[in-house]
Design a protein around this motif. Sequence first.
Motif, short mmCIF file in Angstrom:
data_model
loop_
_atom_site.label_atom_id
_atom_site.label_comp_id
_atom_site.label_asym_id
_atom_site.label_seq_id
_atom_site.Cartn_x
_atom_site.Cartn_y
_atom_site.Cartn_z
N VAL A 1 0.76 -1.46 -0.08
CA VAL A 1 -0.39 -0.04 0.10
C VAL A 1 1.22 1.11 0.39
N VAL A 2 0.61 1.95 -1.32
CA VAL A 2 1.79 3.21 -1.41
C VAL A 2 0.91 4.39 -1.66
N THR A 3 1.28 5.48 -0.80
CA THR A 3 0.28 6.21 -1.03
C THR A 3 1.41 7.82 -1.32
N SER A 4 0.80 9.31 -1.64
CA SER A 4 1.34 10.27 -1.71
C SER A 4 2.49 10.19 -1.28
N VAL A 5 1.48 10.88 0.28
CA VAL A 5 1.77 10.96 1.45
C VAL A 5 3.38 10.70 1.90
N GLY A 6 3.14 9.08 2.09
CA GLY A 6 4.03 8.51 1.97
C GLY A 6 5.93 8.34 0.87
N CYS A 7 5.39 8.14 -0.06
CA CYS A 7 6.63 8.32 -0.91
C CYS A 7 6.44 8.94 -1.65
N GLY A 8 6.02 10.33 -0.98
CA GLY A 8 6.35 11.88 -1.86
C GLY A 8 5.81 12.53 -3.34
N TRP A 9 5.23 11.31 -4.00
CA TRP A 9 5.04 12.03 -4.97
C TRP A 9 3.77 11.54 -6.02
N ARG A 10 2.91 12.54 -6.74
CA ARG A 10 2.25 12.13 -6.64
C ARG A 10 1.83 11.50 -8.54
N LYS A 11 1.06 10.74 -8.65
CA LYS A 11 0.68 9.74 -9.94
C LYS A 11 0.38 11.38 -10.83
N PRO A 12 0.97 11.31 -12.04
CA PRO A 12 1.61 10.92 -12.70
C PRO A 12 3.07 10.36 -12.84
N HIS A 13 3.57 11.03 -11.29
CA HIS A 13 5.13 10.99 -11.62
C HIS A 13 5.62 9.81 -11.63
N PRO A 14 6.41 9.81 -12.24
CA PRO A 14 7.25 8.10 -12.80
C PRO A 14 7.23 7.22 -11.39
N ASP A 15 7.49 8.52 -10.30
CA ASP A 15 8.47 8.04 -8.91
C ASP A 15 7.17 7.17 -8.20
N ALA A 16 6.19 8.19 -8.67
CA ALA A 16 5.14 7.45 -7.25
C ALA A 16 4.94 5.91 -8.31
N PHE A 17 4.62 5.34 -9.27
CA PHE A 17 4.64 3.51 -10.01
C PHE A 17 6.13 3.08 -9.56
N GLU A 18 7.29 3.76 -9.81
CA GLU A 18 7.92 3.36 -9.16
C GLU A 18 8.18 3.12 -8.01
N ALA A 19 7.51 2.98 -6.88
CA ALA A 19 7.40 3.11 -5.58
C ALA A 19 6.93 1.70 -4.99
N VAL A 20 5.69 1.59 -5.79
CA VAL A 20 5.01 0.69 -5.77
C VAL A 20 5.14 -0.04 -6.07
N ALA A 21 5.88 -0.57 -7.52
CA ALA A 21 6.48 -1.61 -8.17
C ALA A 21 8.02 -1.98 -7.17
N GLU A 22 8.38 -0.88 -6.77
CA GLU A 22 9.77 -1.92 -5.53
C GLU A 22 9.15 -2.11 -4.47
N ALA A 23 8.13 -1.86 -3.83
CA ALA A 23 7.62 -2.14 -3.21
C ALA A 23 6.30 -3.68 -3.56
N LEU A 24 6.56 -4.34 -3.83
CA LEU A 24 6.00 -4.99 -5.20
C LEU A 24 7.11 -6.35 -5.82
N GLY A 25 8.56 -5.41 -5.67
CA GLY A 25 8.99 -6.42 -6.04
C GLY A 25 9.09 -6.64 -7.97
N VAL A 26 8.59 -5.91 -8.38
CA VAL A 26 8.23 -6.28 -9.98
C VAL A 26 9.12 -4.78 -10.30
N GLY A 27 9.31 -4.47 -11.31
CA GLY A 27 9.48 -3.56 -12.87
C GLY A 27 8.84 -2.62 -13.03
N ALA A 28 8.39 -1.84 -12.91
CA ALA A 28 7.15 -0.79 -13.31
C ALA A 28 6.62 -1.21 -14.26
#
Length: 208
Positions: A138-165
């Motif tokens: 579970v990744v939130t923008s307030v937690g990871c620091g970035w809002r969708k559509p910024h790539p870092d938001a998607f990269e954060a959830v991808a990393e947490a899931l252990g997959v590539g974006a």
Amino acid sequence: MAVTFDLFGTLVDADRPDRPGEAVGAALAARGIPVPDDWASAFREAHIDAPRGAEVPLPAHVAAALRSRGVDVPGNAARRAVVAAFDPEVRTRASAVDAVDAAADRGAVGLLSNCSVPELVGRTLIRSELSRGTFDAVVTSVGCGWRKPHPDAFEAVAEALGVGADAITHVGDSPAADGGITELGGRFVDVGDSGLRTIAERLRAGGE
């Protein structure tokens, strides 16, 4: 394959203040914090210089707005006021649980939500029919620091899931925000076009 979901407007509907500034001002006053006469203007102004796409936590914005008017904010009073102001009634959307369960049967499943209010996503899940334990991340923008559509938001959830974006199928209601996954090689599914019931059926059939 990994499937991620947006929360608000996709899996749940949540009542939030029509006038956030007024709601936060009332919560501040209830906690003994002086609310400036021009609070509506202060709340609307930008007070924190953040990079494009970065999330500014709402408590930080509120504290900065008060300081701009000469009001000291003790301890975590701004955070408590913001959390109290955003205390939603939650309705789980039809077939939301089925869609998340179908995704979990296929592989990793995550939640990626734009939300500047601490604790709001967690409280929303508790009040919904969804189980936080169903999500591998579970990744939130307030937690990871970035809002969708910024790539870092998607990269954060991808990393947490252990997959590539590029392995993510992201289900959401906003092509402008949720559709950002396509810039990283992933896939966007618009819940407004497909519907959660259809998405669940396609996942079980090996699609999406």
